[in-house]
Design a protein around this motif. Structure first.
Motif, PDB file in Angstrom:
ATOM      1  N   ILE A   1      -5.472 -11.096  -3.484  1.00  0.00           N
ATOM      2  CA  ILE A   1      -4.152 -10.536  -3.187  1.00  0.00           C
ATOM      3  C   ILE A   1      -3.857  -9.418  -4.189  1.00  0.00           C
ATOM      4  CG2 ILE A   1      -1.681 -10.998  -3.042  1.00  0.00           C
ATOM      5  CD1 ILE A   1      -2.369 -13.905  -2.358  1.00  0.00           C
ATOM      6  N   ARG A   2      -3.707  -8.195  -3.697  1.00  0.00           N
ATOM      7  CA  ARG A   2      -3.484  -7.089  -4.634  1.00  0.00           C
ATOM      8  C   ARG A   2      -2.046  -7.082  -5.156  1.00  0.00           C
ATOM      9  NH1 ARG A   2      -5.906  -2.427  -6.390  1.00  0.00           N
ATOM     10  NH2 ARG A   2      -7.635  -2.576  -4.914  1.00  0.00           N
ATOM     11  N   HIS A   3      -1.082  -7.202  -4.274  1.00  0.00           N
ATOM     12  CA  HIS A   3       0.322  -7.152  -4.688  1.00  0.00           C
ATOM     13  C   HIS A   3       1.030  -8.445  -4.282  1.00  0.00           C
ATOM     14  CE1 HIS A   3       0.067  -3.084  -6.114  1.00  0.00           C
ATOM     15  NE2 HIS A   3      -0.357  -2.635  -4.944  1.00  0.00           N
ATOM     16  N   PRO A   4       1.002  -9.435  -5.144  1.00  0.00           N
ATOM     17  CA  PRO A   4       1.648 -10.722  -4.829  1.00  0.00           C
ATOM     18  C   PRO A   4       3.155 -10.572  -4.694  1.00  0.00           C
ATOM     19  CG  PRO A   4       0.987 -10.641  -7.136  1.00  0.00           C
ATOM     20  CD  PRO A   4       0.396  -9.437  -6.484  1.00  0.00           C
ATOM     21  N   ARG A   5       3.710 -11.365  -3.798  1.00  0.00           N
ATOM     22  CA  ARG A   5       5.150 -11.313  -3.541  1.00  0.00           C
ATOM     23  C   ARG A   5       5.899 -12.462  -4.196  1.00  0.00           C
ATOM     24  NH1 ARG A   5       4.288 -11.499   2.741  1.00  0.00           N
ATOM     25  NH2 ARG A   5       2.780 -12.990   1.891  1.00  0.00           N
TER      26      ARG A   5
ATOM     27  N   SER B   1      -4.231 -13.707  -7.374  1.00  0.00           N
ATOM     28  CA  SER B   1      -4.326 -12.254  -7.492  1.00  0.00           C
ATOM     29  C   SER B   1      -5.085 -11.874  -8.751  1.00  0.00           C
ATOM     30  CB  SER B   1      -2.930 -11.616  -7.523  1.00  0.00           C
ATOM     31  OG  SER B   1      -3.024 -10.235  -7.777  1.00  0.00           O
ATOM     32  N   LEU B   2      -6.341 -11.518  -8.597  1.00  0.00           N
ATOM     33  CA  LEU B   2      -7.108 -11.041  -9.740  1.00  0.00           C
ATOM     34  C   LEU B   2      -6.495  -9.751 -10.281  1.00  0.00           C
ATOM     35  CD1 LEU B   2      -9.233  -8.400  -9.089  1.00  0.00           C
ATOM     36  CD2 LEU B   2     -10.181 -10.122  -7.560  1.00  0.00           C
ATOM     37  N   TYR B   3      -5.893  -8.960  -9.391  1.00  0.00           N
ATOM     38  CA  TYR B   3      -5.272  -7.699  -9.782  1.00  0.00           C
ATOM     39  C   TYR B   3      -4.087  -7.934 -10.707  1.00  0.00           C
ATOM     40  CZ  TYR B   3      -8.053  -6.177  -5.788  1.00  0.00           C
ATOM     41  OH  TYR B   3      -9.095  -5.940  -4.926  1.00  0.00           O
ATOM     42  N   HIS B   4      -3.277  -8.912 -10.364  1.00  0.00           N
ATOM     43  CA  HIS B   4      -2.106  -9.218 -11.188  1.00  0.00           C
ATOM     44  C   HIS B   4      -2.540  -9.802 -12.533  1.00  0.00           C
ATOM     45  CE1 HIS B   4       2.183 -10.052 -11.814  1.00  0.00           C
ATOM     46  NE2 HIS B   4       1.772 -11.163 -12.402  1.00  0.00           N
ATOM     47  N   GLY B   5      -3.503 -10.712 -12.522  1.00  0.00           N
ATOM     48  CA  GLY B   5      -3.991 -11.301 -13.771  1.00  0.00           C
ATOM     49  C   GLY B   5      -4.505 -10.242 -14.724  1.00  0.00           C
TER      50      GLY B   5
ATOM     51  N   CYS C   1       6.294 -10.375 -10.463  1.00  0.00           N
ATOM     52  CA  CYS C   1       5.697  -9.715  -9.294  1.00  0.00           C
ATOM     53  C   CYS C   1       6.216  -8.304  -9.082  1.00  0.00           C
ATOM     54  CB  CYS C   1       5.975 -10.520  -8.026  1.00  0.00           C
ATOM     55  SG  CYS C   1       5.163 -12.095  -7.993  1.00  0.00           S
ATOM     56  N   ASN C   2       7.502  -8.088  -9.384  1.00  0.00           N
ATOM     57  CA  ASN C   2       8.160  -6.832  -9.042  1.00  0.00           C
ATOM     58  C   ASN C   2       8.200  -5.837 -10.194  1.00  0.00           C
ATOM     59  OD1 ASN C   2       8.767  -7.795  -6.407  1.00  0.00           O
ATOM     60  ND2 ASN C   2      10.466  -8.971  -7.272  1.00  0.00           N
ATOM     61  N   ASP C   3       7.510  -6.121 -11.265  1.00  0.00           N
ATOM     62  CA  ASP C   3       7.440  -5.216 -12.407  1.00  0.00           C
ATOM     63  C   ASP C   3       6.730  -3.931 -11.978  1.00  0.00           C
ATOM     64  OD1 ASP C   3       6.438  -3.888 -14.784  1.00  0.00           O
ATOM     65  OD2 ASP C   3       6.907  -5.713 -15.895  1.00  0.00           O
TER      66      ASP C   3
ATOM     67  N   ILE D   1       5.594  -1.347 -13.669  1.00  0.00           N
ATOM     68  CA  ILE D   1       4.410  -0.988 -14.463  1.00  0.00           C
ATOM     69  C   ILE D   1       3.217  -1.824 -14.025  1.00  0.00           C
ATOM     70  CG2 ILE D   1       3.417  -0.975 -16.778  1.00  0.00           C
ATOM     71  CD1 ILE D   1       6.203  -0.422 -17.876  1.00  0.00           C
ATOM     72  N   ILE D   2       3.448  -3.126 -13.854  1.00  0.00           N
ATOM     73  CA  ILE D   2       2.359  -4.019 -13.429  1.00  0.00           C
ATOM     74  C   ILE D   2       1.848  -3.598 -12.060  1.00  0.00           C
ATOM     75  CG2 ILE D   2       1.778  -6.389 -12.812  1.00  0.00           C
ATOM     76  CD1 ILE D   2       2.098  -5.818 -15.829  1.00  0.00           C
ATOM     77  N   ARG D   3       2.742  -3.242 -11.180  1.00  0.00           N
ATOM     78  CA  ARG D   3       2.322  -2.810  -9.844  1.00  0.00           C
ATOM     79  C   ARG D   3       1.432  -1.571  -9.918  1.00  0.00           C
ATOM     80  NH1 ARG D   3       4.079  -3.987  -4.722  1.00  0.00           N
ATOM     81  NH2 ARG D   3       3.405  -2.477  -3.156  1.00  0.00           N
ATOM     82  N   SER D   4       1.800  -0.620 -10.754  1.00  0.00           N
ATOM     83  CA  SER D   4       1.004   0.603 -10.855  1.00  0.00           C
ATOM     84  C   SER D   4      -0.385   0.315 -11.426  1.00  0.00           C
ATOM     85  CB  SER D   4       1.732   1.634 -11.721  1.00  0.00           C
ATOM     86  OG  SER D   4       1.765   1.238 -13.082  1.00  0.00           O
ATOM     87  N   ILE D   5      -0.468  -0.617 -12.371  1.00  0.00           N
ATOM     88  CA  ILE D   5      -1.774  -0.971 -12.947  1.00  0.00           C
ATOM     89  C   ILE D   5      -2.619  -1.717 -11.924  1.00  0.00           C
ATOM     90  CG2 ILE D   5      -2.951  -2.243 -14.780  1.00  0.00           C
ATOM     91  CD1 ILE D   5      -1.456   0.245 -15.746  1.00  0.00           C
ATOM     92  N   ARG D   6      -1.994  -2.587 -11.135  1.00  0.00           N
ATOM     93  CA  ARG D   6      -2.742  -3.308 -10.090  1.00  0.00           C
ATOM     94  C   ARG D   6      -3.429  -2.329  -9.148  1.00  0.00           C
ATOM     95  NH1 ARG D   6       2.045  -7.507  -9.297  1.00  0.00           N
ATOM     96  NH2 ARG D   6       2.735  -5.997  -7.747  1.00  0.00           N
ATOM     97  N   ASP D   7      -2.775  -1.202  -8.849  1.00  0.00           N
ATOM     98  CA  ASP D   7      -3.345  -0.212  -7.937  1.00  0.00           C
ATOM     99  C   ASP D   7      -4.543   0.519  -8.536  1.00  0.00           C
ATOM    100  OD1 ASP D   7      -1.912  -0.459  -5.556  1.00  0.00           O
ATOM    101  OD2 ASP D   7      -0.217   0.683  -6.344  1.00  0.00           O
TER     102      ASP D   7
END
Length: 463
Positions: free
Chosen positions: A318-322, A330-334, A354-356, A358-364
């Protein structure tokens, strides 16, 4: 598969005849640590949305016979309801232990069933440990035989094998003879279920809670001579796995070494296959911190290229967990929270995190490649930086590689007993108090000397 040998009966015979004196000291110690670790997970998630929702669904204020403790709560419940609620809490954060060969979480299901039963029936600590070991061994034996195709085909192996673990634990606590014990495993086979499609949802937590209830019922039915068929586990395996051999079945009752010794404890509350990636990103966070580059990370980081075992992507893509439940997978979130904050604890794997932005941009910025030759507890990471904001040492702008050979919490790099106790305190003291938390640790250290397990139940509630 041959019909000449009833492997279900062989397993039941081995477990029904197992004595506390047959357990080596390292097995007993690992059992006590496994129990403590799972109790901490249950207390830590006792007020989580899944635990509250399932409580609302099953608890009735006017019911009598509220005999059993609900972990981390002042309420009490009927024995069957407490088993369900506690089972859900034990697994909600995915912080529980893992049998790495099968990725089963082996302690929670037998523990959820056994904890309530032992409290109501005043089981001794020795009998509790023995029954718990039998539950873990039964669950792992079945899991070993059906891995890896069972999981790869979409089954949630903790959910499907959990009924066997809980049934074996209660059957042992009831001192069932081999044939009744086998019948309990047979009933469990007909109630086993759980699919990976539910990962990240409330239903996933139900897999452990319901499996614990199923196992409890299975053993109760068997005690009342409710009949089952011969070779029940074998019949079930034919349906849910395509690679079971006679050798796998023979190993069900091999009599050792104990699978419990291959149990591991998690330093991070998420899928264990993410742990090497988190280790790598924590290392990189320290690398950046020493160069005062953490604050500009969002601007300077171009991409994180990671290479992992296919199992990691299969389970945690899961790239962007809700929700917090989805961050677990979500390996991306970890990776992102470890890299940005230098932490990956319950607060970083939560609904709020989940809604941070900065974290979202790094996950991408995380790109994943799989390689079967990379072990489950290993990972390769390459961090690539731009030169948009050169305010410190230019060397930081070059590619930087990290290779994790064995993740923290793996068999090769296990958590110590002290680390497990610290993890327990971190989760429990805010809910039940520091005093009771310390008392539970002391009790678990000498669990075999406890005369009545209701003593533990009294400690699991808020002061």
């Amino acid at each position: 598969m041959s019909n000449d040998v009833d492997h279900t009966l062989r397993l039941a015979t081995f477990l029904s005849r197992l004595k506390f004196e047959d357990l080596q000291p390292d097995v007993i110690n690992q059992a006590k640590l496994s129990i403590l670790n799972s109790l901490g997970c249950g207390i830590g998630s006792s007020l989580s949305p899944p635990a509250i929702k399932v409580s609302s669904a099953v608890l009735r204020p006017d019911e009598s016979c509220l005999d059993a403790t609900i972990i981390g709560r002042s309420q009490r419940a009927r024995l069957e309801d407490a088993i369900l609620i506690n089972g859900v809490a034990l697994t909600t954060a995915d912080y529980d232990d893992t049998h790495l060969k099968t990725v089963v979480h082996p302690s929670g299901t037998p523990l959820a069933a056994l904890l309530s039963w032992a409290e109501v029936k005043h089981l001794s600590g020795k009998d509790f440990i023995l029954a718990f070991v039998c539950g873990v061994e039964a669950q792992c034996a079945v899991a070993n035989a059906i891995s890896p195709s069972h999981y790869q085909h979409g089954w949630h192996i903790t959910g499907t094998t959990g009924s066997f673990g809980a049934a074996a634990a209660i059957a042992k606590a009831l001192s069932l003879n081999p044939h009744k014990f086998a019948a309990a495993l047979g009933h469990a086979a007909s109630m086993a279920g759980g699919i990976r499609a539910m990962f990240g949802t409330d239903t996933k937590t139900l897999h452990m809670g319901r499996a614990a209830q199923n196992g409890f019922l299975a053993a109760q039915l068997a005690e009342s001579e409710f009949d089952s068929c011969p070779r029940a586990i074998e019949s079930w395996m034919k349906l849910v796995s395509d690679n079971v051999t006679e050798k796998d079945l023979s190993a069900l009752a091999a009599g050792g070494p104990f699978e419990l010794l291959d149990n591991t404890f998690k330093p991070y509350p998420c899928g264990i296959v993410i742990h090497p990636l988190i280790d790598g990103c924590l290392n990189e966070h320290e690398f950046l911190r020493h160069r005062n580059m953490v604050a500009s990370l969002q601007e300077t980081l171009e991409v994180v290229e990671v290479v992992v075992n296919p199992q990691c992507v299969r389970l945690c893509s899961i790239r962007h967990p809700r929700s917090g439940l989805e961050t677990i997978f979500s390996l991306y979130h970890g990776c992102a929270v470890a890299l940005v904050y230098g932490r990956a604890g319950p607060a970083e794997l939560s609904d709020a995190a989940c809604n941070d932005s900065i974290i979202r941009s790094i996950r991408d910025k995380i790109q994943v490649t799989t390689d079967q030759s990379v072990a489950d507890d290993a990972a390769k990471l390459k961090f690539r930086y731009s030169s948009k904001s050169v305010s410190t040492d230019a060397a930081i702008l070059e590619d930087h590689e990290v290779f994790i050979v064995h993740a923290t919490g793996s068999l090769a790099k296990p958590m110590s007993a002290q680390q497990v106790e610290d993890k327990f305190l971190d989760q429990s003291k805010a809910i039940i108090g520091a005093g009771k938390s310390s008392d539970i640790i002391k009790l678990c250290r000498s669990l075999e000397d406890v005369a009545d397990m209701s003593e533990l139940g009294a400690l699991l509630t808020p002061s």
